[in-house]
Design a protein around this motif. Structure first.
Motif, PDB file in Angstrom:
ATOM      1  N   MET A   1       4.806  83.264 135.929  1.00 37.98           N
ATOM      2  CA  MET A   1       6.200  82.503 135.104  1.00 37.98           C
ATOM      3  C   MET A   1       5.973  83.033 134.167  1.00 37.98           C
ATOM      4  N   LYS A   2       7.624  83.799 133.207  1.00 38.10           N
ATOM      5  CA  LYS A   2       7.056  84.133 132.101  1.00 38.10           C
ATOM      6  C   LYS A   2       6.509  83.578 130.908  1.00 38.10           C
ATOM      7  N   PRO A   3       5.755  84.352 129.842  1.00 35.14           N
ATOM      8  CA  PRO A   3       5.844  82.771 128.813  1.00 35.14           C
ATOM      9  C   PRO A   3       6.897  83.158 128.060  1.00 35.14           C
ATOM     10  N   PRO A   4       6.817  81.339 127.444  1.00 34.56           N
ATOM     11  CA  PRO A   4       7.861  81.358 127.099  1.00 34.56           C
ATOM     12  C   PRO A   4       7.465  81.227 124.947  1.00 34.56           C
ATOM     13  N   VAL A   5       8.244  80.806 124.360  1.00 38.17           N
ATOM     14  CA  VAL A   5       8.561  81.194 123.180  1.00 38.17           C
ATOM     15  C   VAL A   5       8.160  80.252 122.531  1.00 38.17           C
ATOM     16  N   LEU A   6       7.331  79.660 121.572  1.00 38.89           N
ATOM     17  CA  LEU A   6       7.342  79.178 120.256  1.00 38.89           C
ATOM     18  C   LEU A   6       8.474  78.928 119.539  1.00 38.89           C
ATOM     19  N   SER A   7       9.591  78.440 119.197  1.00 35.43           N
ATOM     20  CA  SER A   7      10.529  78.402 118.739  1.00 35.43           C
ATOM     21  C   SER A   7      10.317  77.698 117.443  1.00 35.43           C
ATOM     22  N   PHE A   8      11.145  77.887 116.443  1.00 29.92           N
ATOM     23  CA  PHE A   8      10.941  76.929 115.045  1.00 29.92           C
ATOM     24  C   PHE A   8      12.737  77.069 114.308  1.00 29.92           C
ATOM     25  N   ASP A   9      13.265  75.682 114.954  1.00 26.93           N
ATOM     26  CA  ASP A   9      14.629  75.722 113.498  1.00 26.93           C
ATOM     27  C   ASP A   9      13.839  75.503 112.223  1.00 26.93           C
ATOM     28  N   LEU A  10      14.334  76.244 111.507  1.00 31.94           N
ATOM     29  CA  LEU A  10      13.554  75.486 109.838  1.00 31.94           C
ATOM     30  C   LEU A  10      14.771  75.719 109.067  1.00 31.94           C
ATOM     31  N   GLY A  11      15.237  74.094 108.742  1.00 35.19           N
ATOM     32  CA  GLY A  11      16.162  73.950 108.190  1.00 35.19           C
ATOM     33  C   GLY A  11      15.606  73.248 106.768  1.00 35.19           C
ATOM     34  N   GLY A  12      16.713  73.280 105.395  1.00 38.82           N
ATOM     35  CA  GLY A  12      16.378  72.973 104.865  1.00 38.82           C
ATOM     36  C   GLY A  12      16.132  70.684 104.469  1.00 38.82           C
ATOM     37  N   THR A  13      16.425  70.419 105.345  1.00 37.90           N
ATOM     38  CA  THR A  13      15.955  69.200 106.007  1.00 37.90           C
ATOM     39  C   THR A  13      14.929  68.773 106.919  1.00 37.90           C
ATOM     40  N   LYS A  14      14.588  69.808 107.660  1.00 37.54           N
ATOM     41  CA  LYS A  14      13.677  68.958 109.379  1.00 37.54           C
ATOM     42  C   LYS A  14      13.960  70.481 109.355  1.00 37.54           C
ATOM     43  N   ILE A  15      13.000  70.096 110.433  1.00 37.92           N
ATOM     44  CA  ILE A  15      11.938  71.574 111.539  1.00 37.92           C
ATOM     45  C   ILE A  15      12.007  71.411 112.852  1.00 37.92           C
ATOM     46  N   LEU A  16      12.172  72.190 113.382  1.00 36.95           N
ATOM     47  CA  LEU A  16      12.218  71.823 115.167  1.00 36.95           C
ATOM     48  C   LEU A  16      11.840  72.764 115.597  1.00 36.95           C
ATOM     49  N   ALA A  17      10.675  72.274 116.420  1.00 35.29           N
ATOM     50  CA  ALA A  17       9.844  73.425 117.156  1.00 35.29           C
ATOM     51  C   ALA A  17       9.976  72.960 118.663  1.00 35.29           C
ATOM     52  N   ALA A  18       9.745  73.892 119.278  1.00 36.42           N
ATOM     53  CA  ALA A  18      10.040  73.620 120.614  1.00 36.42           C
ATOM     54  C   ALA A  18       9.533  75.152 121.673  1.00 36.42           C
ATOM     55  N   LEU A  19       9.397  74.975 122.790  1.00 30.61           N
ATOM     56  CA  LEU A  19       8.990  75.835 123.943  1.00 30.61           C
ATOM     57  C   LEU A  19      10.095  76.320 124.241  1.00 30.61           C
TER      58      LEU A  19
END
Lengths: 327, 327
Positions: A1-19
């Motif tokens: 399997m290809k390695p995943p990216v650890l992605s972030f969505d950085l907003g003014g209120t909340k942070i979403l992180a995920a593979l």
């Protein structure tokens, strides 16, 4: 399997992180940004989110393709710097990519959140199969991303796509960005709530007053959408007003870009056809026929995952990133 | 020697034809468009110009690379059709490329005149060496062309770059195109003359009145430029007004495109720093700093040859053109 990216969505209120791997999203991690604590504190929260996702998933940092961050604000993608971000107080010329890369031995990428969402909608969402596409997110503010020849168009320094800061009224209200009459001041969720409040304070009757138990300041797009469904005149008129400005902005974009598609996302886009239908009508009436006949104006499909999916796609397309002063 | 392109610049007033090879222009042929006689008559004038240039140069039609036409209006470059051209009455969906190709055994290309000028300025003029550049022509109307990744960006149907029809005032004056408050209605040469006339009719003293011997309707950008040089307040205020709107339009373009350069051409650009300096100041004050610091705003260099040079460069980059219903 290809390695995943650890992605972030950085907003003014909340942070979403995920593979993220392609359009698959796993180990979602939500946390609060606590933007008011300033950049250094927020960066520490990002570190903690990285550590949590790695722990939850059982992956080692070396098993990641990269870390990729979709952030609000004007991003210099060339050197991974948040140059300015109105909803992140104190973020001026913060070398976010470098700071992360000093702590974690992995490539780090940084791009504007609306650009990331544009990439995702083009690859996996409403814009699949188009070559020239514009994405607009209508939310508290208005952001955008431009796909040209199937790729995100970044401009000279990674800042392209600030569609919300196109002026629709040269003598209009002052915008946070320093410009006047920006689309963001006239067609955003903030503008929508402001218009409804203005009408109610001016004495107009509305279901909205009861819905917020008289606390007019609490009215948001959500309540306005619900009131409009019940036929509330103030709500409908307020939506029509921002739809009108959105339409005028779309006419300009259609005339300038002659795109195949404009994809509209963001929380205010949940108003659906109430917002899109009058905006489309204005495009049909006012844009060049050559241009108007070429463009579809459609709702986004990926919802809140668009930012993290797009950040991952973007990272996969880049060369490994080394900020100029990295260790 | 490579075969030259027989290039045209087809405007509402005049037709310029010439043989073009790279940036070299020979056998220039000027004639009047007689636009009021309608499309078929204008096409006959184009035929005559082709015949004259071939005769003058001693070349046979088969010795040309192609015929390439830079035309005012919304051009469908994919099939060589002028879909609409406000300054060419009656030109609606005229298959110009096909009509020429039916008479002359040669590839024929058609593109918007400002797009052609953008290509020329990028290749041989002010924009040399830039990767992302915007060209704006400020004249009777306002046109534009967008260079992205060193190539003209044409959009879905060849119509991209209608920068003059970006609205700067959603409730502003009606534009010929059907939209309201277009940059063309607020920052063009027409808008400049209109403002000076309005002021004089309103009783303001101006050298301009004497310069046109009281025939106020005769005031054009040329006289306004001359009067401004002599310190005339009406002329200076009128220029500042359109420079202000031009500046607001540039801010939007800078925020959206994050370009390296904006090149300003067209007859009104001959006002030079009187026009550009206040417009640049507005960009510095109002655009995102990331974007403002990346962009140079400069005058065009190629003058009236930009259209024919750009048309030739464009033709050289295309595959031979066969309109769908050609013989």
């Amino acid at each position: 399997m290809k390695p995943p990216v650890l992605s972030f969505d950085l907003g003014g209120t909340k942070i979403l992180a995920a593979l993220v791997l392609n359009s698959r999203v796993e180990f979602r991690d939500y946390s609060l940004t606590h933007a008011e604590e300033g950049p250094q504190a927020v960066i520490e929260y990002i570190f903690k989110a990285i550590d949590r996702v790695l722990k939850e998933s059982g992956l080692d940092i070396t098993q990641l393709h990269s870390i990729s961050i979709a952030s609000a604000g004007a991003i210099n993608t060339k050197n991974g710097i948040v140059t300015l971000s109105p909803n992140l107080p104190g973020w001026q010329n913060i070398p976010l990519a470098e700071k992360i890369q000093k702590k974690y031995p992995v490539s780090v990428f940084l791009l504007n959140d609306a650009n990331a969402a544009a990439i995702a909608e083009h690859r996996y969402g409403a814009g699949r199969g188009t070559r020239h596409m514009i994405y607009i997110t209508v939310s508290t503010g208005i952001g955008g991303g431009i796909i040209i020849n199937n790729k995100i168009y970044e401009g000279a320094s990674g800042g392209a796509g600030e569609i919300g800061h196109m002026s629709l009224d040269a003598k209009g209200p002052k915008c946070n960005c320093g410009n006047t009459g920006c689309m963001e001041t006239l067609a955003s969720g903030t503008a929508l709530a402001k218009e409804a409040k203005r009408r109610i304070k001016g004495g107009e009757e509305s279901l909205l007053s009861g819905m917020v138990k008289g606390k007019i300041e609490k009215i948001t797009g959500k309540e306005i959408g619900e009131a409009a469904e019940k036929g509330d005149v103030v709500a409908i008129a307020s939506i029509n007003r921002i739809a009108g400005y959105l339409g005028v902005g779309l006419v300009s974009l259609v005339n300038i870009f002659n795109p195949e598609m404009i994809v509209i996302g963001g929380s205010v886009a949940k108003l659906g056809e109430r917002l899109l239908s009058p905006a489309r009508q204005i495009v049909r009436e006012r844009a060049y026929p050559l241009h108007a006949s070429a463009v579809k104006i459609v709702p986004a499909q990926l919802g809140d995952d668009a930012g993290i999916i797009g950040a991952a796609v973007y990272a996969m397309q880049q060369k490994p990133f080394k900020p100029p002063t990295a260790l």
